[in-house]
Scaffold this motif. Structure first.
Motif, PDB file in Angstrom:
ATOM      1  N   ALA A  20       0.827  -1.209   0.000  1.00 44.42           N
ATOM      2  CA  ALA A  20       0.000   0.000   0.000  1.00 44.42           C
ATOM      3  C   ALA A  20       0.859   1.256   0.000  1.00 44.42           C
ATOM      4  CB  ALA A  20      -0.933  -0.010   1.213  1.00 44.42           C
ATOM      5  N   VAL A  21       1.957   1.244   0.766  1.00 48.50           N
ATOM      6  CA  VAL A  21       2.852   2.403   0.795  1.00 48.50           C
ATOM      7  C   VAL A  21       3.509   2.612  -0.559  1.00 48.50           C
ATOM      8  CG1 VAL A  21       4.964   3.351   1.796  1.00 48.50           C
ATOM      9  CG2 VAL A  21       3.278   2.253   3.276  1.00 48.50           C
ATOM     10  N   VAL A  22       4.017   1.521  -1.155  1.00 47.40           N
ATOM     11  CA  VAL A  22       4.670   1.628  -2.459  1.00 47.40           C
ATOM     12  C   VAL A  22       3.684   2.143  -3.507  1.00 47.40           C
ATOM     13  CG1 VAL A  22       5.748   0.318  -4.319  1.00 47.40           C
ATOM     14  CG2 VAL A  22       6.424  -0.105  -1.965  1.00 47.40           C
ATOM     15  N   ALA A  23       2.462   1.636  -3.489  1.00 50.42           N
ATOM     16  CA  ALA A  23       1.454   2.082  -4.449  1.00 50.42           C
ATOM     17  C   ALA A  23       1.149   3.568  -4.271  1.00 50.42           C
ATOM     18  CB  ALA A  23       0.183   1.263  -4.287  1.00 50.42           C
ATOM     19  N   LEU A  24       1.055   4.014  -3.024  1.00 50.18           N
ATOM     20  CA  LEU A  24       0.813   5.433  -2.743  1.00 50.18           C
ATOM     21  C   LEU A  24       1.955   6.293  -3.279  1.00 50.18           C
ATOM     22  CD1 LEU A  24      -0.775   7.716  -1.228  1.00 50.18           C
ATOM     23  CD2 LEU A  24       0.615   7.135   0.783  1.00 50.18           C
ATOM     24  N   LEU A  25       3.187   5.894  -3.034  1.00 49.69           N
ATOM     25  CA  LEU A  25       4.332   6.654  -3.519  1.00 49.69           C
ATOM     26  C   LEU A  25       4.371   6.695  -5.042  1.00 49.69           C
ATOM     27  CD1 LEU A  25       7.038   5.294  -1.037  1.00 49.69           C
ATOM     28  CD2 LEU A  25       6.112   7.617  -1.070  1.00 49.69           C
ATOM     29  N   GLN A  26       4.128   5.566  -5.671  1.00 48.89           N
ATOM     30  CA  GLN A  26       4.149   5.535  -7.140  1.00 48.89           C
ATOM     31  C   GLN A  26       3.036   6.399  -7.727  1.00 48.89           C
ATOM     32  OE1 GLN A  26       4.051   1.174  -7.608  1.00 48.89           O
ATOM     33  NE2 GLN A  26       6.012   1.352  -8.667  1.00 48.89           N
ATOM     34  N   LEU A  33       9.872   9.329  -8.496  1.00 50.06           N
ATOM     35  CA  LEU A  33      10.238   8.328  -7.494  1.00 50.06           C
ATOM     36  C   LEU A  33      11.353   7.444  -8.039  1.00 50.06           C
ATOM     37  CD1 LEU A  33       9.576   7.009  -4.722  1.00 50.06           C
ATOM     38  CD2 LEU A  33       7.953   5.531  -5.957  1.00 50.06           C
ATOM     39  N   ALA A  34      12.557   7.605  -7.480  1.00 45.98           N
ATOM     40  CA  ALA A  34      13.716   6.863  -7.978  1.00 45.98           C
ATOM     41  C   ALA A  34      13.854   5.493  -7.321  1.00 45.98           C
ATOM     42  CB  ALA A  34      14.994   7.677  -7.742  1.00 45.98           C
ATOM     43  N   ILE A  59      13.646   7.584  -2.273  1.00 46.76           N
ATOM     44  CA  ILE A  59      14.586   8.500  -2.917  1.00 46.76           C
ATOM     45  C   ILE A  59      13.885   9.118  -4.123  1.00 46.76           C
ATOM     46  CG2 ILE A  59      16.850   8.708  -4.009  1.00 46.76           C
ATOM     47  CD1 ILE A  59      17.499   6.013  -2.434  1.00 46.76           C
ATOM     48  N   VAL A  60      13.924  10.447  -4.209  1.00 44.88           N
ATOM     49  CA  VAL A  60      13.162  11.152  -5.245  1.00 44.88           C
ATOM     50  C   VAL A  60      14.080  12.082  -6.031  1.00 44.88           C
ATOM     51  CG1 VAL A  60      10.966  11.019  -4.014  1.00 44.88           C
ATOM     52  CG2 VAL A  60      12.496  12.949  -3.580  1.00 44.88           C
TER      53      VAL A  60
END
Length: 239
Positions: A20-26, A33-34, A59-60
């Motif tokens: 869920a966190v990864v999906a939110l960041l993407q 989003l690097a 890392i962005v």
């Protein structure tokens, strides 16, 4: 998004939260989003479902806008604590490549900030975070690249002195807590002793296991470790 279930030996609840966190960041950061890296106990086999946080570094490519901070903050409030606490720090590629201790960060979320986030305060509470030296040291040694875009080899080698300063700061933080984090402090001292003696980067539970094998008085370990940290940071020990 990558499927994490087969890659990380964590409870299904933790995997669901990480996804869920990864999906939110993407979704919110897109091409900026690097990389997303899992560190801490979840990456070092020390995760305790009843107590442990899920520790994440992102890392962005550039600093976040206030709107990006707000949307991430609202999203993380909905994910964290269900059931595991989250800690997320976002750092720009520029600040990571031009490392300076304490490192600047673009965004930070933890359980201690939930009240501020719920009140609409999403901007970073400070410009720098001393703990990032410890987080990136663990990530470099043991971190898990959740997107497959930022392998550990790309992370900088954090200067030993910066890592030790972060560890010492952690001891000082624990000493100031009203509930006296004795178990936390002892486990932290054990893993720090292992690092000072062997260079291994261990979780707190791994540090305790390592220390139990040593012929040392456990009652004295915390004082010994703190003194060793102060001596090295002052320049009177190994560099």
């Amino acid at each position: 998004m990558l499927t994490l279930v087969d890659r990380i030996p964590l409870p299904a609840t933790a995997i669901t939260q990480l996804e869920a966190v990864v999906a939110l960041l993407q979704r919110q950061l897109g091409q900026a989003l690097a990389g997303v890296i899992l560190h801490g106990s979840a990456a070092t086999s020390g995760f305790d479902p009843a107590r442990s946080d899920l520790d994440i570094l992102a890392i962005v490519a550039q600093a976040l806008t206030p709107d990006e901070q707000r949307v991430l903050g609202v999203g993380l409030l909905a994910i964290s604590g269900d059931p595991h606490p989250l800690e997320l720090s976002i750092v720009t590629e520029h600040d990571l490549a031009h490392w300076s201790h304490p490192c600047a960060y673009a965004f930070h979320f933890s359980e201690s900030l939930c009240s501020a986030f719920a009140a609409g305060c999403f901007s970073p509470q400070a410009a720098h975070d001393e703990d990032l030296a410890a987080h990136f040291t663990v990530a470099k040694a043991r971190g898990i690249d959740l997107l497959g875009t930022y392998p550990r080899v790309r992370l900088p080698d954090i200067p030993r002195r910066d890592y030790l300063a972060a560890l010492l700061g952690d001891f000082e933080w624990a000493a100031r807590q009203p509930d006296n984090l004795h178990d936390y402090t002892l486990a932290n001292a054990c893993r720090t002793q292992a690092y000072l003696q062997t260079g291994q980067v261990l979780s707190k539970s791994e540090g305790l296991d390592w220390f139990r094998k040593q012929d040392t008085d456990m009652a004295a370990v915390v004082a010994d470790v703190i003194e060793a940290l102060r001596r090295e940071i002052a320049g009177n020990g190994p560099s």
